[in-house]
Design a protein around this motif. Structure first.
Motif, mmCIF file in Angstrom:
data_model
loop_
_atom_site.group_PDB
_atom_site.id
_atom_site.type_symbol
_atom_site.label_atom_id
_atom_site.label_comp_id
_atom_site.label_asym_id
_atom_site.label_seq_id
_atom_site.Cartn_x
_atom_site.Cartn_y
_atom_site.Cartn_z
ATOM 1 N N LYS A 158 10.367 21.206 -32.281
ATOM 2 C CA LYS A 158 9.756 20.573 -31.213
ATOM 3 C C LYS A 158 10.122 20.797 -29.770
ATOM 4 O O LYS A 158 9.378 20.443 -28.911
ATOM 5 C CB LYS A 158 10.166 19.048 -31.452
ATOM 6 N N TRP A 159 11.064 21.808 -29.479
ATOM 7 C CA TRP A 159 11.484 21.924 -28.142
ATOM 8 C C TRP A 159 11.450 23.693 -27.924
ATOM 9 O O TRP A 159 11.557 24.383 -28.960
ATOM 10 C CB TRP A 159 13.161 21.494 -27.856
ATOM 11 N N THR A 212 9.673 22.706 -22.835
ATOM 12 C CA THR A 212 8.516 22.278 -23.441
ATOM 13 C C THR A 212 8.949 21.325 -24.769
ATOM 14 O O THR A 212 9.840 21.785 -25.724
ATOM 15 C CB THR A 212 7.456 23.441 -24.023
ATOM 16 N N TYR A 213 8.111 20.133 -24.858
ATOM 17 C CA TYR A 213 8.234 19.521 -25.793
ATOM 18 C C TYR A 213 7.031 19.316 -26.725
ATOM 19 O O TYR A 213 5.803 18.859 -26.000
ATOM 20 C CB TYR A 213 8.803 17.844 -25.674
ATOM 21 N N PHE A 238 -0.181 20.348 -29.383
ATOM 22 C CA PHE A 238 -0.111 19.724 -28.559
ATOM 23 C C PHE A 238 1.264 19.537 -27.789
ATOM 24 O O PHE A 238 2.388 19.292 -28.601
ATOM 25 C CB PHE A 238 -0.728 18.310 -28.474
ATOM 26 N N ALA A 239 1.515 19.906 -26.389
ATOM 27 C CA ALA A 239 2.780 19.940 -25.991
ATOM 28 C C ALA A 239 2.621 19.483 -24.468
ATOM 29 O O ALA A 239 1.864 19.546 -23.895
ATOM 30 C CB ALA A 239 3.777 21.213 -26.080
ATOM 31 N N ALA A 240 3.879 19.088 -23.759
ATOM 32 C CA ALA A 240 4.098 18.762 -22.604
ATOM 33 C C ALA A 240 5.144 19.889 -21.906
ATOM 34 O O ALA A 240 6.343 19.896 -22.665
ATOM 35 C CB ALA A 240 4.532 17.451 -22.264
ATOM 36 N N ALA A 247 0.216 19.308 -19.386
ATOM 37 C CA ALA A 247 -0.170 18.960 -20.845
ATOM 38 C C ALA A 247 -0.919 20.172 -21.339
ATOM 39 O O ALA A 247 -1.623 20.936 -20.762
ATOM 40 C CB ALA A 247 -0.957 17.607 -21.102
ATOM 41 N N GLN A 248 -0.226 20.822 -22.624
ATOM 42 C CA GLN A 248 -0.719 21.975 -22.926
ATOM 43 C C GLN A 248 -1.501 21.726 -24.534
ATOM 44 O O GLN A 248 -1.083 20.956 -25.052
ATOM 45 C CB GLN A 248 0.419 23.057 -23.028
#
Length: 228
Positions: free
Chosen positions: A32-33, A70-71, A77-79, A122-123
């Protein structure tokens, strides 16, 4: 014959239990990271409306290190939070300072300024290749730019920049070396403008020069990352 039937039943039960165990085994969780360390080139696409003396503005390019985290909420979908700071030299271009005895076209040195623009995007990440070694992404978000450590140079008395909120657009890709480490290429465009006040009272009593400056930098980065 009876023994063969018992053997078939036993093998069927064994196969069924094995299949059930495979179905019950949870799928491996995605990491997740992500963390990246990049070298970035910051290239302002600047313009300005300068009061009283007119002219335009020139802001220097720079190369600095940048860190981001990045999470991933899902695999796609990530931020991303982007952290870095840059120093730029600033001057006007073609300003008319004839009112204070200077030429009608002069580049006024406005010293330097540091920018700290933390940016959150937001990615969406996607996997066009089956082996998932190549991962492009696109993103959009906001930034809040802090101007600090202003050096006014040797011409004017002081320069003040207003902190500002801007928008960001982003595109890039990761190329995985293995399950943990990867190479990254990233391009961002910040849409950023600020109000600037130049205190030139050392040149003429009470002279204050306002300006609206659009910086709108391109940020081009190359670096390494890891996911965990």
């Amino acid at each position: 014959m009876k023994k063969i039937g018992i053997l078939v039943i036993a093998l069927t039960l064994l196969a069924g239990n094995s299949l059930f165990a495979q179905e019950e085994k949870p799928a491996p969780e995605f990491k997740k990271w992500q963390m990246r360390l990049r070298a970035i080139g910051v290239v302002p696409n600047e313009s300005a409306q300068i009061g009283i003396i007119g002219g335009d503005v020139a802001i220097s390019n720079t190369i600095v290190p940048e860190l981001d985290f990045t999470y991933f909420f899902t695999k796609n979908f990530a931020a991303e939070l982007i952290l870095g700071t840059t120093k730029h030299d600033v001057n006007t271009v073609g300003s008319d300072i004839s009112a204070i005895g200077g030429p009608t076209s002069f580049d006024v040195d406005l010293g330097s300024v540091w920018l700290l623009p933390p940016t959150l995007t937001a990615q969406y990440h996607f996997y066009p290749l089956q082996e998932k070694k190549f991962k492009p992404y696109v993103g959009a978000g906001i930034n809040y730019t802090i101007f600090y450590n202003v050096k006014e140079g040797s011409v004017v008395k002081d320069v003040k920049y207003d902190n500002a909120i801007g928008f960001a657009a982003q595109a890039g890709f990761d190329v995985f070396i293995n399950d943990t480490y990867f190479i990254n290429f990233d391009v961002k465009r910040l849409f950023l403008k600020t109000d600037v006040t130049v205190d030139a009272s050392n040149l003429a009593a009470g002279l204050s020069i306002p300006a609206e400056v659009e910086i709108n930098p391109w940020i081009i980065g190359l670096g390494f990352g890891m996911r965990f």
